[in-house]
Structures are given as structure tokens and as C-alpha cells.
Enzyme design. Structure first.
Site, PDB file in Angstrom:
ATOM      1  N   PHE A 293      -5.594   5.628  -0.411  1.00  0.00           N
ATOM      2  CA  PHE A 293      -4.677   4.486  -0.394  1.00  0.00           C
ATOM      3  C   PHE A 293      -4.656   3.807  -1.756  1.00  0.00           C
ATOM      4  O   PHE A 293      -5.706   3.582  -2.371  1.00  0.00           O
ATOM      5  CB  PHE A 293      -5.105   3.445   0.650  1.00  0.00           C
TER       6      PHE A 293
ATOM      7  N   TYR B 126       0.829  -1.204   0.000  1.00  0.00           N
ATOM      8  CA  TYR B 126       0.000   0.000   0.000  1.00  0.00           C
ATOM      9  C   TYR B 126       0.865   1.256   0.000  1.00  0.00           C
ATOM     10  O   TYR B 126       2.037   1.237   0.396  1.00  0.00           O
ATOM     11  CB  TYR B 126      -0.918   0.027   1.225  1.00  0.00           C
TER      12      TYR B 126
ATOM     13  N   TYR C  91      -9.126   7.357  10.848  1.00  0.00           N
ATOM     14  CA  TYR C  91      -8.653   7.619  12.208  1.00  0.00           C
ATOM     15  C   TYR C  91      -9.510   8.645  12.946  1.00  0.00           C
ATOM     16  O   TYR C  91      -9.183   9.019  14.072  1.00  0.00           O
ATOM     17  CB  TYR C  91      -7.186   8.072  12.167  1.00  0.00           C
TER      18      TYR C  91
ATOM     19  N   ILE D 281      -7.768  -0.077  10.100  1.00  0.00           N
ATOM     20  CA  ILE D 281      -8.911   0.838  10.088  1.00  0.00           C
ATOM     21  C   ILE D 281     -10.068   0.210   9.302  1.00  0.00           C
ATOM     22  O   ILE D 281      -9.862  -0.617   8.408  1.00  0.00           O
ATOM     23  CB  ILE D 281      -8.530   2.205   9.495  1.00  0.00           C
TER      24      ILE D 281
ATOM     25  N   PHE E 216       2.188   9.607   3.600  1.00  0.00           N
ATOM     26  CA  PHE E 216       2.545   9.428   5.009  1.00  0.00           C
ATOM     27  C   PHE E 216       3.056   8.025   5.317  1.00  0.00           C
ATOM     28  O   PHE E 216       3.653   7.795   6.375  1.00  0.00           O
ATOM     29  CB  PHE E 216       1.356   9.762   5.932  1.00  0.00           C
ATOM     30  N   ASP E 217       2.852   7.077   4.415  1.00  0.00           N
ATOM     31  CA  ASP E 217       3.366   5.726   4.663  1.00  0.00           C
ATOM     32  C   ASP E 217       3.308   4.917   3.372  1.00  0.00           C
ATOM     33  O   ASP E 217       2.448   5.155   2.515  1.00  0.00           O
ATOM     34  CB  ASP E 217       2.540   5.036   5.748  1.00  0.00           C
TER      35      ASP E 217
END
Length: 209
Positions: free
Chosen positions: A175, A95, A158, A126, A106-107
Site C-alpha cells: 500500500f 491509498y 486478509y 485490516i 486492486f484498489d
């Protein structure tokens, strides 16, 4: 002389008639040619317009997200050919996550070179991930080998708390998800399979007895 004059007059009259006929014929021919050109131009423009409309529609369809009743949006970029995961199955997924507000990453598991392994549908991630991969609530399940883009509203992400100072409160998330394995084996399964293979190799001589 009179005969000659009449002959000349007839010749002149004939020439005049031919000239008049030619003068009449030229506009008709020009109008016909002009009409054919206009018709050809109209057909060409019409065909180009139809082709352009089809290209625009195809492009719009390619960029279109499906919005589920819960607000989650998804788009399959590659439909997998493997099985779909079952609830509680241990899966592996690559991902990349970004903030919808500014596109900031962010990731990403791709950066680490290691897909994320987890049980899907049991709250380990999540809710937007569970639903977006497993399916349900108006969303089709992913299949192994598939790639899907998810836009997850804050209430399925979140929420108001955010996450770790990286994801702000009430943030919508985007995502890119790749389902690497729909039924990945866990650590104990892999250990058991390794022991079984080692035992089979150690006792293979018995097959020859």
C-alpha cells in the site's frame, strides 16, 4: 695540431658526456612523469570509487524498508509535519493497494478522488493498516501530510480467506498511504459546526446592540 686535436677531443668528450647525461636524465624524467601520472590516476580512481560507493549506499538507504517484529515492512517516502493520530481518532487517508506477487493494483482512493475516512486503531480496517498508520510494535506513527509505503503480510491483511475475489488467499499486500488528516471531523461534528456557524451568522446583529 696536437693542441687542436686535444681541443677537439675535449669537445667530443664533453659532447659525449652531455649526451650520456641527457640519456640518463631522460629516463629519470620520464619515470618521474609516469609516476606522477600513475599517482594522479590512482587518486582520481580512488575518489571516483568513494563517490560511487557513497551513491550506491545512498540509493540502497533510500530503498530500504524497516521490518517490524510482526513482519510488516514500511518506508517513509515523505515524513509529515502535522500531528500523529491517536487511537480511535477519525482520520482521512488516500491509498493505492497492489498485490506483492505481481504488482497488480486492486484498489485506489486516488482513482475515486476521495480519501478513505475511518477510525484508526479500532479494527475498522485490516490490522496492517491500523499498525502501519497508528504505529506501535516497532513501527513509528505516521504524521499528517506524510506518505508511507507498507508491505503487509497476509496474517496482518486478509489472511487465508482473501477478499472479494480480488485479493487471493494468503496474499501479501503493498500500500502507498497518504495521511491527509490525523483528526478528521465526522458527519455529526460537521453538522454541529454548520449549525453553530449558521446560528452565529443569524444572530450577528445582536453584537451591534
Amino acid at each position: 695540431m696536437a693542441a687542436i686535436c686535444r681541443t677537439q677531443m675535449q669537445r667530443f668528450a664533453t659532447r659525449g658526456m652531455v649526451a650520456r647525461n641527457a640519456a640518463i636524465a631522460r629516463p629519470i624524467a620520464c619515470n618521474a612523469a609516469s609516476g606522477r601520472r600513475e599517482m594522479l590516476a590512482s587518486v582520481t580512481l580512488g575518489a571516483a570509487s568513494i563517490a560511487f560507493s557513497r551513491n550506491v549506499a545512498a540509493a540502497a538507504g533510500a530503498d530500504e524498508f524497516v521490518t517490524a517484529p510482526n513482519g510488516l515492512k514500511y518506508k517513509d517516502e515523505v515524513v509529515g509535519s502535522g500531528p500523529a493520530p491517536a487511537k480511535g481518532a477519525r482520520i482521512k487517508a488516500h491509498y493505492t493497494g497492489r498485490l506483492v506477487s505481481n504488482g497488480q493494483k486492486f484498489d485506489s482512493s486516488y482513482d475515486r478522488g476521495q480519501p478513505l475516512a475511518f477510525q484508526v486503531g479500532v479494527g475498522m480496517v485490516i490490522k496492517g493498516w491500523d499498525i502501519g498508520i497508528l504505529g506501535g510494535e516497532g513501527i513509528t506513527p505516521m504524521q499528517e501530510g506524510g506518505k508511507r509505503k507498507l508491505i503487509i503480510p497476509a496474517e496482518l491483511g486478509y489472511g487465508a480467506r482473501g477478499a472479494g475475489g480480488v485479493i487471493p488467499p494468503n496474499a501479501a499486500l503493498e500500500f502507498d498511504v497518504e495521511l491527509v488528516a490525523a483528526n478528521a471531523k465526522g458527519g455529526l461534528d460537521e453538522l454541529a459546526e454548520g449549525v453553530q456557524k449558521a446560528w452565529k451568522k443569524a444572530t450577528s446583529f445582536l453584537d451591534a446592540v
